[in-house]
Design a protein around this motif. Structure first.
Motif, PDB file in Angstrom:
ATOM      1  N   ILE A  44     -50.536  45.473  47.743  1.00 22.31           N
ATOM      2  CA  ILE A  44     -50.865  45.793  49.108  1.00 22.31           C
ATOM      3  C   ILE A  44     -51.699  46.585  48.595  1.00 22.31           C
ATOM      4  N   LEU A  45     -51.497  47.294  48.235  1.00 20.97           N
ATOM      5  CA  LEU A  45     -52.994  48.629  47.883  1.00 20.97           C
ATOM      6  C   LEU A  45     -54.055  48.997  47.016  1.00 20.97           C
ATOM      7  N   GLN A  46     -53.345  48.326  46.224  1.00 15.53           N
ATOM      8  CA  GLN A  46     -54.585  47.563  44.985  1.00 15.53           C
ATOM      9  C   GLN A  46     -55.676  46.801  45.962  1.00 15.53           C
ATOM     10  N   GLN A  47     -54.904  45.767  46.188  1.00 15.71           N
ATOM     11  CA  GLN A  47     -55.406  44.272  47.049  1.00 15.71           C
ATOM     12  C   GLN A  47     -56.883  45.202  48.263  1.00 15.71           C
ATOM     13  N   GLU A  48     -56.616  46.076  49.038  1.00 12.92           N
ATOM     14  CA  GLU A  48     -56.727  46.498  50.016  1.00 12.92           C
ATOM     15  C   GLU A  48     -58.054  47.321  49.386  1.00 12.92           C
ATOM     16  N   PRO A  69     -77.568  39.761  47.680  1.00 11.21           N
ATOM     17  CA  PRO A  69     -77.461  38.603  47.164  1.00 11.21           C
ATOM     18  C   PRO A  69     -76.789  37.522  47.801  1.00 11.21           C
ATOM     19  N   SER A  70     -77.322  36.333  47.964  1.00  7.47           N
ATOM     20  CA  SER A  70     -76.604  35.149  48.541  1.00  7.47           C
ATOM     21  C   SER A  70     -75.088  34.722  48.611  1.00  7.47           C
ATOM     22  N   LYS A  71     -75.043  35.130  46.678  1.00  5.87           N
ATOM     23  CA  LYS A  71     -73.595  34.735  46.589  1.00  5.87           C
ATOM     24  C   LYS A  71     -73.580  35.191  45.461  1.00  5.87           C
ATOM     25  N   GLY A  72     -72.172  35.729  44.545  1.00  4.78           N
ATOM     26  CA  GLY A  72     -71.789  36.626  43.317  1.00  4.78           C
ATOM     27  C   GLY A  72     -70.775  36.771  43.355  1.00  4.78           C
ATOM     28  N   SER A  73     -70.384  37.909  42.334  1.00  2.71           N
ATOM     29  CA  SER A  73     -68.830  38.130  42.215  1.00  2.71           C
ATOM     30  C   SER A  73     -69.330  39.299  41.075  1.00  2.71           C
ATOM     31  N   ILE A  74     -67.928  40.548  41.796  1.00  2.00           N
ATOM     32  CA  ILE A  74     -67.851  41.579  41.669  1.00  2.00           C
ATOM     33  C   ILE A  74     -66.454  41.432  40.448  1.00  2.00           C
ATOM     34  N   VAL A  75     -65.942  41.903  39.310  1.00  2.00           N
ATOM     35  CA  VAL A  75     -64.356  41.923  38.943  1.00  2.00           C
ATOM     36  C   VAL A  75     -63.984  43.200  38.376  1.00  2.00           C
ATOM     37  N   TYR A  76     -63.137  42.892  38.554  1.00  2.00           N
ATOM     38  CA  TYR A  76     -61.864  44.347  38.685  1.00  2.00           C
ATOM     39  C   TYR A  76     -61.055  44.660  37.628  1.00  2.00           C
ATOM     40  N   VAL A  77     -60.462  45.194  37.059  1.00  2.00           N
ATOM     41  CA  VAL A  77     -59.419  45.067  36.353  1.00  2.00           C
ATOM     42  C   VAL A  77     -57.921  43.680  36.512  1.00  2.00           C
ATOM     43  N   ASN A  78     -57.701  43.369  37.834  1.00  3.31           N
ATOM     44  CA  ASN A  78     -56.721  43.324  38.015  1.00  3.31           C
ATOM     45  C   ASN A  78     -56.981  41.689  39.302  1.00  3.31           C
ATOM     46  N   MET A 101     -56.618  37.786  42.915  1.00  2.99           N
ATOM     47  CA  MET A 101     -55.998  38.471  41.747  1.00  2.99           C
ATOM     48  C   MET A 101     -55.431  37.802  40.400  1.00  2.99           C
ATOM     49  N   ASN A 102     -54.694  38.209  39.659  1.00  2.56           N
ATOM     50  CA  ASN A 102     -54.968  38.457  38.446  1.00  2.56           C
ATOM     51  C   ASN A 102     -53.263  37.204  38.158  1.00  2.56           C
ATOM     52  N   SER A 103     -52.652  37.499  39.606  1.00  3.05           N
ATOM     53  CA  SER A 103     -50.848  37.267  39.792  1.00  3.05           C
ATOM     54  C   SER A 103     -51.485  36.092  40.397  1.00  3.05           C
ATOM     55  N   GLY A 104     -52.062  35.658  41.065  1.00  2.00           N
ATOM     56  CA  GLY A 104     -51.966  34.277  41.999  1.00  2.00           C
ATOM     57  C   GLY A 104     -52.298  34.439  43.343  1.00  2.00           C
ATOM     58  N   GLU A 105     -52.538  35.417  43.168  1.00  2.00           N
ATOM     59  CA  GLU A 105     -52.597  35.466  45.003  1.00  2.00           C
ATOM     60  C   GLU A 105     -53.862  35.756  45.556  1.00  2.00           C
ATOM     61  N   THR A 106     -54.544  35.022  46.434  1.00  2.00           N
ATOM     62  CA  THR A 106     -55.665  34.938  46.801  1.00  2.00           C
ATOM     63  C   THR A 106     -55.180  35.396  48.787  1.00  2.00           C
ATOM     64  N   ILE A 107     -56.435  36.604  48.662  1.00  3.01           N
ATOM     65  CA  ILE A 107     -56.753  37.427  49.547  1.00  3.01           C
ATOM     66  C   ILE A 107     -58.620  37.075  50.667  1.00  3.01           C
TER      67      ILE A 107
END
Length: 127
Positions: A44-48, A69-78, A101-107
Motif C-alpha cells: 500500500i505504501l509503495q502504491q501511494e 503530453p496528452s497521454k503516456g506512461s511512467i515505468v517504476y521498478v514494481n 503493479m507487477n503483482s496484478g493490482e490496479t489502482i
C-alpha cells in the motif's frame, strides 16, 4: 513400592502437551498474520508513493513546459503508471492515472490541475 495402574502421570503430561501446542499454534498464527500485514502495508505504501510521485512529475511538467503530453506512461521498478490528460475546461484540466503493479493490482485515480496556478487542486482515488 507398589505398582499403581490407575495412572496419574500420563493424563497430566497429555494435558500439559495439549496446552503447550495450543499456545504454540496461537503464536505461529500471530506471526503469520503480522507477516501478511507487513507485506500488505509495504504494498500500500509503495502504491501511494508511485501515485504521489506521478502527480509530482506531472505537476513539474506543467510548470516547466506550460502543458503536458496528452497521454503516456511512467515505468517504476514494481509497476507502470499510465496517465491520460483530458482537454482543459477553462482553467481546470483532469488527468486520469492508472497504476498497474507487477503483482496484478490496479489502482486508478484522477487529479484536477489548475492551469493558471500550475498546481494540483484536487485528487480522487477511484475504488
Amino acid at each position: 513400592m507398589k505398582y499403581n495402574e490407575k495412572g496419574f502421570t500420563y493424563p497430566l503430561v497429555l494435558c500439559l502437551l495439549i496446552i503447550f501446542l495450543l499456545f504454540f499454534s496461537m503464536q505461529i498464527e500471530q506471526l503469520v498474520t503480522e507477516s501478511k500485514m507487513a507485506h500488505e502495508t509495504t504494498s500500500i505504501l509503495q502504491q501511494e508513493y508511485y501515485l504521489l510521485s506521478s502527480v509530482k512529475k506531472m505537476e513539474s511538467a506543467i510548470q516547466n513546459n506550460g502543458m503536458n503530453p496528452s497521454k503516456g506512461s511512467i515505468v517504476y521498478v514494481n509497476g507502470t503508471m499510465d496517465y491520460q490528460a483530458e482537454i482543459p475546461a477553462g482553467s481546470a484540466q483532469k488527468i486520469t492515472f492508472t497504476l498497474r503493479m507487477n503483482s496484478g493490482e490496479t489502482i486508478s485515480g484522477y487529479g484536477t490541475f489548475d492551469t493558471k496556478s500550475k498546481k494540483m487542486v484536487k485528487w480522487v482515488e477511484l475504488k
